[in-house]
Design a protein around this motif. Structure first.
Motif, PDB file in Angstrom:
ATOM      1  N   ARG A  56       0.679  -1.221  -0.026  1.00  0.00           N
ATOM      2  CA  ARG A  56       0.090   0.070   0.057  1.00  0.00           C
ATOM      3  C   ARG A  56       0.865   1.311  -0.074  1.00  0.00           C
ATOM      4  NH1 ARG A  56      -4.920  -1.393   4.205  1.00  0.00           N
ATOM      5  NH2 ARG A  56      -6.279  -2.654   2.827  1.00  0.00           N
ATOM      6  N   ALA A  57       1.957   1.166   0.709  1.00  0.00           N
ATOM      7  CA  ALA A  57       2.647   2.531   0.907  1.00  0.00           C
ATOM      8  C   ALA A  57       3.428   2.667  -0.533  1.00  0.00           C
ATOM      9  CB  ALA A  57       3.944   2.218   1.912  1.00  0.00           C
ATOM     10  N   LYS A  58       3.922   1.654  -1.356  1.00  0.00           N
ATOM     11  CA  LYS A  58       4.497   1.739  -2.742  1.00  0.00           C
ATOM     12  C   LYS A  58       3.219   2.157  -3.590  1.00  0.00           C
ATOM     13  CE  LYS A  58       7.829   0.877  -5.405  1.00  0.00           C
ATOM     14  NZ  LYS A  58       9.279   1.278  -5.289  1.00  0.00           N
ATOM     15  N   MET A  59       2.220   1.694  -3.173  1.00  0.00           N
ATOM     16  CA  MET A  59       0.781   2.249  -4.345  1.00  0.00           C
ATOM     17  C   MET A  59       0.785   3.921  -4.211  1.00  0.00           C
ATOM     18  SD  MET A  59      -0.223  -0.219  -6.289  1.00  0.00           S
ATOM     19  CE  MET A  59      -1.937   0.307  -6.675  1.00  0.00           C
ATOM     20  N   VAL A  60       0.878   4.402  -2.706  1.00  0.00           N
ATOM     21  CA  VAL A  60       0.708   5.672  -2.656  1.00  0.00           C
ATOM     22  C   VAL A  60       1.664   6.574  -3.032  1.00  0.00           C
ATOM     23  CG1 VAL A  60       0.331   7.457  -0.646  1.00  0.00           C
ATOM     24  CG2 VAL A  60      -0.758   5.051  -0.551  1.00  0.00           C
ATOM     25  N   ARG A  61       3.039   6.120  -2.877  1.00  0.00           N
ATOM     26  CA  ARG A  61       4.309   6.848  -3.346  1.00  0.00           C
ATOM     27  C   ARG A  61       4.373   6.811  -4.648  1.00  0.00           C
ATOM     28  NH1 ARG A  61       6.736   4.034   1.265  1.00  0.00           N
ATOM     29  NH2 ARG A  61       5.887   4.769   3.446  1.00  0.00           N
ATOM     30  N   CYS A  62       4.440   5.668  -5.301  1.00  0.00           N
ATOM     31  CA  CYS A  62       4.821   5.548  -6.850  1.00  0.00           C
ATOM     32  C   CYS A  62       3.847   5.415  -7.699  1.00  0.00           C
ATOM     33  CB  CYS A  62       5.854   4.583  -6.947  1.00  0.00           C
ATOM     34  SG  CYS A  62       7.307   4.852  -5.808  1.00  0.00           S
ATOM     35  N   ARG A  63       2.545   4.916  -7.349  1.00  0.00           N
ATOM     36  CA  ARG A  63       1.302   4.766  -8.162  1.00  0.00           C
ATOM     37  C   ARG A  63       1.663   3.796  -9.423  1.00  0.00           C
ATOM     38  NH1 ARG A  63      -2.436   8.857  -7.270  1.00  0.00           N
ATOM     39  NH2 ARG A  63      -2.257   9.659  -5.150  1.00  0.00           N
ATOM     40  N   PRO A  64       1.995   2.608  -9.177  1.00  0.00           N
ATOM     41  CA  PRO A  64       2.381   1.454  -9.961  1.00  0.00           C
ATOM     42  C   PRO A  64       1.021   0.997 -10.573  1.00  0.00           C
ATOM     43  CG  PRO A  64       2.733   0.505  -7.857  1.00  0.00           C
ATOM     44  CD  PRO A  64       2.685   2.147  -7.596  1.00  0.00           C
ATOM     45  N   GLN A  65       0.868   0.667 -11.869  1.00  0.00           N
ATOM     46  CA  GLN A  65      -0.104   0.115 -12.580  1.00  0.00           C
ATOM     47  C   GLN A  65      -0.354  -1.574 -12.204  1.00  0.00           C
ATOM     48  OE1 GLN A  65      -2.678   1.909 -13.677  1.00  0.00           O
ATOM     49  NE2 GLN A  65      -1.219   3.765 -13.450  1.00  0.00           N
ATOM     50  N   LEU A  66      -0.589  -1.843 -11.062  1.00  0.00           N
ATOM     51  CA  LEU A  66      -0.619  -3.044 -10.453  1.00  0.00           C
ATOM     52  C   LEU A  66      -1.669  -3.993 -11.258  1.00  0.00           C
ATOM     53  CD1 LEU A  66       0.463  -5.426  -8.729  1.00  0.00           C
ATOM     54  CD2 LEU A  66      -1.157  -4.636  -6.967  1.00  0.00           C
TER      55      LEU A  66
ATOM     56  N   ALA B  61      -2.676  -3.692 -14.210  1.00  0.00           N
ATOM     57  CA  ALA B  61      -2.462  -3.814 -15.685  1.00  0.00           C
ATOM     58  C   ALA B  61      -1.288  -4.963 -15.710  1.00  0.00           C
ATOM     59  CB  ALA B  61      -1.824  -2.497 -16.386  1.00  0.00           C
ATOM     60  N   PHE B  62      -0.629  -4.877 -14.917  1.00  0.00           N
ATOM     61  CA  PHE B  62       0.690  -5.904 -14.837  1.00  0.00           C
ATOM     62  C   PHE B  62      -0.002  -7.378 -14.520  1.00  0.00           C
ATOM     63  CE2 PHE B  62       3.509  -2.279 -13.672  1.00  0.00           C
ATOM     64  CZ  PHE B  62       4.405  -2.340 -14.866  1.00  0.00           C
ATOM     65  N   LEU B  63      -0.970  -7.339 -13.791  1.00  0.00           N
ATOM     66  CA  LEU B  63      -1.666  -8.652 -13.392  1.00  0.00           C
ATOM     67  C   LEU B  63      -2.518  -9.032 -14.419  1.00  0.00           C
ATOM     68  CD1 LEU B  63      -2.652  -8.084  -9.603  1.00  0.00           C
ATOM     69  CD2 LEU B  63      -0.644  -9.424 -10.622  1.00  0.00           C
ATOM     70  N   ARG B  64      -3.356  -8.219 -15.263  1.00  0.00           N
ATOM     71  CA  ARG B  64      -4.528  -8.755 -15.874  1.00  0.00           C
ATOM     72  C   ARG B  64      -3.512  -9.182 -17.468  1.00  0.00           C
ATOM     73  NH1 ARG B  64      -6.687  -4.881 -18.015  1.00  0.00           N
ATOM     74  NH2 ARG B  64      -6.255  -2.989 -16.371  1.00  0.00           N
ATOM     75  N   ASP B  65      -2.323  -8.718 -17.535  1.00  0.00           N
ATOM     76  CA  ASP B  65      -1.671  -9.318 -18.781  1.00  0.00           C
ATOM     77  C   ASP B  65      -1.591 -10.741 -18.894  1.00  0.00           C
ATOM     78  OD1 ASP B  65      -1.296  -6.727 -19.577  1.00  0.00           O
ATOM     79  OD2 ASP B  65       0.719  -6.272 -18.855  1.00  0.00           O
TER      80      ASP B  65
ATOM     81  N   HIS C 263       4.659 -13.824 -10.148  1.00  0.00           N
ATOM     82  CA  HIS C 263       5.812 -13.531  -9.458  1.00  0.00           C
ATOM     83  C   HIS C 263       6.315 -12.743 -10.456  1.00  0.00           C
ATOM     84  CE1 HIS C 263       6.705 -17.278  -6.646  1.00  0.00           C
ATOM     85  NE2 HIS C 263       5.713 -16.521  -6.457  1.00  0.00           N
ATOM     86  N   ARG C 264       6.006 -12.879 -11.922  1.00  0.00           N
ATOM     87  CA  ARG C 264       6.796 -11.930 -12.994  1.00  0.00           C
ATOM     88  C   ARG C 264       5.811 -10.747 -13.063  1.00  0.00           C
ATOM     89  NH1 ARG C 264       5.976 -15.461 -16.574  1.00  0.00           N
ATOM     90  NH2 ARG C 264       8.035 -16.348 -16.506  1.00  0.00           N
ATOM     91  N   ALA C 265       4.893 -10.705 -12.657  1.00  0.00           N
ATOM     92  CA  ALA C 265       4.203  -9.371 -12.754  1.00  0.00           C
ATOM     93  C   ALA C 265       4.310  -8.504 -11.443  1.00  0.00           C
ATOM     94  CB  ALA C 265       2.438  -9.457 -12.421  1.00  0.00           C
ATOM     95  N   MET C 266       4.604  -9.038 -10.198  1.00  0.00           N
ATOM     96  CA  MET C 266       5.047  -8.325  -9.221  1.00  0.00           C
ATOM     97  C   MET C 266       6.536  -7.810  -9.309  1.00  0.00           C
ATOM     98  SD  MET C 266       2.291  -8.418  -7.216  1.00  0.00           S
ATOM     99  CE  MET C 266       3.092  -7.819  -5.481  1.00  0.00           C
ATOM    100  N   ASP C 267       7.415  -8.588  -9.931  1.00  0.00           N
ATOM    101  CA  ASP C 267       8.744  -7.998 -10.442  1.00  0.00           C
ATOM    102  C   ASP C 267       8.748  -7.050 -11.275  1.00  0.00           C
ATOM    103  OD1 ASP C 267      11.561  -8.612 -10.193  1.00  0.00           O
ATOM    104  OD2 ASP C 267      11.456  -8.761 -12.035  1.00  0.00           O
ATOM    105  N   ARG C 268       7.981  -7.006 -12.138  1.00  0.00           N
ATOM    106  CA  ARG C 268       7.771  -5.730 -12.953  1.00  0.00           C
ATOM    107  C   ARG C 268       7.047  -4.682 -12.462  1.00  0.00           C
ATOM    108  NH1 ARG C 268       4.178  -7.701 -17.999  1.00  0.00           N
ATOM    109  NH2 ARG C 268       4.458  -5.383 -18.559  1.00  0.00           N
ATOM    110  N   ALA C 269       6.361  -4.814 -11.697  1.00  0.00           N
ATOM    111  CA  ALA C 269       5.626  -3.665 -11.026  1.00  0.00           C
ATOM    112  C   ALA C 269       6.546  -3.059  -9.929  1.00  0.00           C
ATOM    113  CB  ALA C 269       4.318  -4.154  -9.923  1.00  0.00           C
TER     114      ALA C 269
END
Length: 427
Positions: free
Chosen positions: A205-215, A217-221, A236-242
């Motif tokens: 959550r802290a990472k989402m607030v500070r950097c706003r990664p498109q989680l 989109a990475f998971l739905r791919d 694991h690949r999607a979380m690494d890309r985020a």
């Protein structure tokens, strides 16, 4: 049967009669079942009809017996003295080769022009004479009887008895087998508690607030069928890309917590996404319209440098008071100016952008350089090796300061200044 003396199979008359009697047709004794014979011969390579019996286990090639060449002598058929003499001669040869560490195969290959593993008897005797290995004529004849057939002297078979291969697989083979066993074993489920998953969710959550990664989109791919589940390796690949920077231990805990009960190889990523996305919005608010969503903020203790010296704290306090007085007097609204520099709305701007906003609204000349450095140190955030300023917390603290002029307090009461200093200690 079509197999005669003109072919490559040199069978005797008795062997021909045995084959004919075994494959003779029951309906017509003058005929032979050649298909059955062909199937038995071809079964050495492949079993026919496997498409109709998929669970059939094919026999191992170890059941195929290699027949000796014609002319080879069976040691059980020769007299006992000759067998013992050949055994003693081979033992003497093995002892000499072991002591001298001689590569006798190299000398045998010098006579083996066709490289088929055979030489003549005379060449065998000549090789031992070249190596200065003195054997009697009886010992040479005994070894010739044991290792000769119609093709000549089989020196490869002799080398198997003289230089037996070690049955020890060696350290590399043991390591390889052990490593394959470790890889074939299923991994153990990590031991985790509720506190561990709460800490990991807070980190996401802290990472989402500070950097706003498109989680999402990475998971739905990786969700091809749109059924809110993806494979573990894709998760694991999607979380690494985020770029969440999770440790292997944290990834194991997330995998174990959000594993699908129907298929252990898949992850229910939609549940994780909704849990993390609650920092911005609440899902299904149409079912609970009275709930007032509140903005989630990470703890400041994890990001800000609280270790201000006494002098820096006094400078920070004086600078914030002067800024609050100027903002209250002129009713300055400069939050939209920070938004112009904060495109992803992460609540962070660089130090140069922060100083530029203060110059634009006319607040840079209110405070000194030391006070500005103290304010920047108080709200500084390190992100990706770059120093940023959390302007949202700065504005919140600035709005909470109510400026009171000490002169007006002095006019109202002689102890007003002392009371003000007690509430707001200054240097």
């Amino acid at each position: 049967m079509g197999i005669g003396t003109t072919g490559r199979l040199n069978l005797s008359e008795a062997e021909y009669d045995a084959l004919i009697n075994f494959y003779r047709c029951e309906m017509d004794p003058t005929m032979a079942c050649w298909r059955k014979f062909d199937a038995d011969i071809e079964s050495i390579f492949i079993q026919k009809g496997l498409e109709q019996m998929p669970s059939w286990l094919t026999p191992s090639p170890a059941r195929i017996v290699s027949l000796p060449y014609p002319g080879a002598t069976n040691m059980e058929d020769i007299p006992l003295p000759i067998r013992q003499l050949a055994k003693c001669a081979v033992a003497r040869l093995r002892h000499r080769v072991l002591i001298e560490s001689c590569n006798i195969k190299y000398f045998f290959q010098g006579f083996d022009i066709t490289n088929n593993g055979y030489i003549s008897r005379q060449q065998f005797k000549q090789t031992l004479s070249m190596l200065n290995y003195n054997f009697t004529s009886n010992e040479l004849e005994a070894m010739s009887v044991k290792y000769c057939d119609e093709k000549g002297f089989n020196y490869l078979k002799l080398l198997e008895d003289v230089e037996p291969k070690s049955t020890d697989p060696g350290w590399y083979a043991k390591f390889k087998n052990g490593r394959l066993y470790q890889l074939s074993r299923p991994p153990r489920e990590p031991k985790w508690t509720e506190h561990d998953i709460q800490r990991i969710i807070y980190k996401l959550r802290a990472k989402m607030v500070r950097c706003r990664p498109q989680l999402d989109a990475f998971l739905r791919d990786h969700d091809i069928f749109n059924h809110d589940r993806i494979k573990v390796i894709d998760f694991h690949r999607a979380m690494d890309r985020a770029s969440f920077d999770l440790t292997p231990r944290e990834m194991e805990v997330l995998t174990c917590c959000y594993r699908s009960p129907d298929d252990p190889t898949e992850i229910q990523y939609r549940c994780l996404f909704e849990t993390v996305e609650n920092v911005f919005t609440l899902f299904h608010l149409e079912k609970a319209p009275r709930i007032v969503p509140e903005q989630w903020r990470p703890l400041r203790e994890m990001d800000y440098d609280k270790e201000l010296t006494k002098t820096e704290y006094c400078q920070f306090t004086d600078g914030m008071r002067r800024l609050a007085k100027r903002v209250n007097d002129r009713r300055i609204e400069f939050k939209p100016m920070f938004w112009d520099f904060d495109a992803p709305l992460a609540g962070l701007v660089s130090e140069d952008q922060f100083h530029r906003v203060l110059h634009t609204v006319g607040l840079a000349d209110v405070i000194t350089h030391d006070e500005l450095d103290a304010i920047l140190k108080r709200y500084r955030v390190i992100r990706g090796g770059k120093r940023d300023v959390d302007y949202t917390e700065f504005l919140t603290c600035l709005d909470g300061i109510t400026y009171v002029d000490p002169v007006s307090l002095e006019e109202l009461s002689p102890t007003g200044v002392e009371w003000y200093k007690q509430l707001h200690p200054i240097c």
